[in-house]
Design a protein around this motif. Structure first.
Motif, PDB file in Angstrom:
ATOM      1  N   THR A 122     -72.663  92.782  20.046  1.00 33.03           N
ATOM      2  CA  THR A 122     -72.189  91.527  20.292  1.00 33.03           C
ATOM      3  C   THR A 122     -71.855  90.840  18.990  1.00 33.03           C
ATOM      4  N   ASP A 123     -70.976  89.816  19.086  1.00 28.65           N
ATOM      5  CA  ASP A 123     -70.860  88.852  17.897  1.00 28.65           C
ATOM      6  C   ASP A 123     -72.150  88.368  17.366  1.00 28.65           C
ATOM      7  N   PHE A 129     -77.367  90.409  12.055  1.00 28.76           N
ATOM      8  CA  PHE A 129     -77.598  91.618  11.147  1.00 28.76           C
ATOM      9  C   PHE A 129     -76.828  91.466   9.883  1.00 28.76           C
ATOM     10  N   MET A 130     -75.686  91.051   9.755  1.00 24.35           N
ATOM     11  CA  MET A 130     -75.055  91.039   8.656  1.00 24.35           C
ATOM     12  C   MET A 130     -75.488  89.828   7.701  1.00 24.35           C
ATOM     13  N   GLY A 154     -65.503  93.192  12.515  1.00 28.13           N
ATOM     14  CA  GLY A 154     -64.472  92.584  11.581  1.00 28.13           C
ATOM     15  C   GLY A 154     -64.748  90.999  11.556  1.00 28.13           C
ATOM     16  N   ASN A 155     -64.825  90.394  12.744  1.00 25.55           N
ATOM     17  CA  ASN A 155     -65.086  88.788  12.496  1.00 25.55           C
ATOM     18  C   ASN A 155     -66.365  88.506  11.771  1.00 25.55           C
ATOM     19  N   THR A 156     -67.253  89.223  11.882  1.00 29.20           N
ATOM     20  CA  THR A 156     -68.654  89.009  11.440  1.00 29.20           C
ATOM     21  C   THR A 156     -68.642  89.097   9.912  1.00 29.20           C
ATOM     22  N   ILE A 157     -67.835  90.216   9.475  1.00 28.57           N
ATOM     23  CA  ILE A 157     -67.900  90.354   7.903  1.00 28.57           C
ATOM     24  C   ILE A 157     -67.006  89.521   7.451  1.00 28.57           C
TER      25      ILE A 157
END
Length: 205
Positions: A122-123, A129-130, A154-157
């Motif tokens: 999930t987001d 994690f990131m 992609g959104n998280t990075i």
């Protein structure tokens, strides 16, 4: 059992015996969860630069765990500034998903960097994690992330590592090209272009 010992047992009994033997030699998953905090503190004592984080649900139940060993964090500075991230569903009793971040060393071999156990891809799980990964390695210059086309990643990075470059995995692009065109010739052209090491070669392909 019948062939070697002359004993007839059911499949269920054999499976139960195997599980008991595993528990006696390796411990149980439940027992492993109980000692997670102690395990993490031991790792930090042996290698203070280790990043080991646990998140609980309602301060009781296990939710997330993140681990990046100190030597792996230190060695990352000698690797290519690239992190490949992906997730895989776990098939054991407690399910969940393993999120993994690896790099490539000087010999172009896979270099383990960090992993986490979460509930799902999930987001929120990816952001957790990131965020821990950033606490472990900082934000090195010219950092590149490679991943599949998952929107969550992609959104998280973009949110956690805003100046890092995002690249898509050529394996997934290759599969998408084949599914759209059904033409091995086009796939071959793409693979040649993707593996080019200089601009002139890339443009030629």
């Amino acid at each position: 059992m019948t062939k070697e010992y002359g004993v007839n047992i059911s499949y269920n009994k054999a499976w139960c015996a195997r599980e008991i033997a595993y528990a006696l030699t390796r411990g149980t998953p439940k027992g492993s969860y109980v000692v997670l905090h102690a395990y993490g503190e031991t790792l930090k004592m042996e290698s203070p630069s280790t990043r080991f984080e646990i998140e609980l649900e309602n301060d009781v139940h296990f939710k997330y765990i993140f681990m990046a060993l100190g030597p792996c964090i230190k060695g990352f500075s000698s690797c290519q500034p690239m992190i490949i991230v992906d997730g895989s569903h776990l098939k054991g009793k407690y399910k969940g998903t393993m999120l993994v971040g690896v790099s490539m060393d000087g010999k172009n071999q896979v270099y383990p960097l960090a992993y986490a156990i979460v509930d799902n891809k999930t987001d929120r799980a990816w952001k957790w994690f990131m965020s821990n990964l950033k606490c472990a390695i900082g934000e090195p210059p010219n950092l590149v992330f490679v991943f599949d086309r998952a929107v969550s990643i992609g959104n998280t990075i973009h949110a956690v590592f805003p100046i890092a470059f995002h690249g898509l995995c050529t394996y997934h692009l290759e599969n998408n090209i084949f599914s759209n065109f059904m033409d091995n010739l086009i796939v071959g052209m793409f693979k040649d272009a993707a593996r080019a090491f200089c601009m002139s070669e890339f443009q030629a392909h």
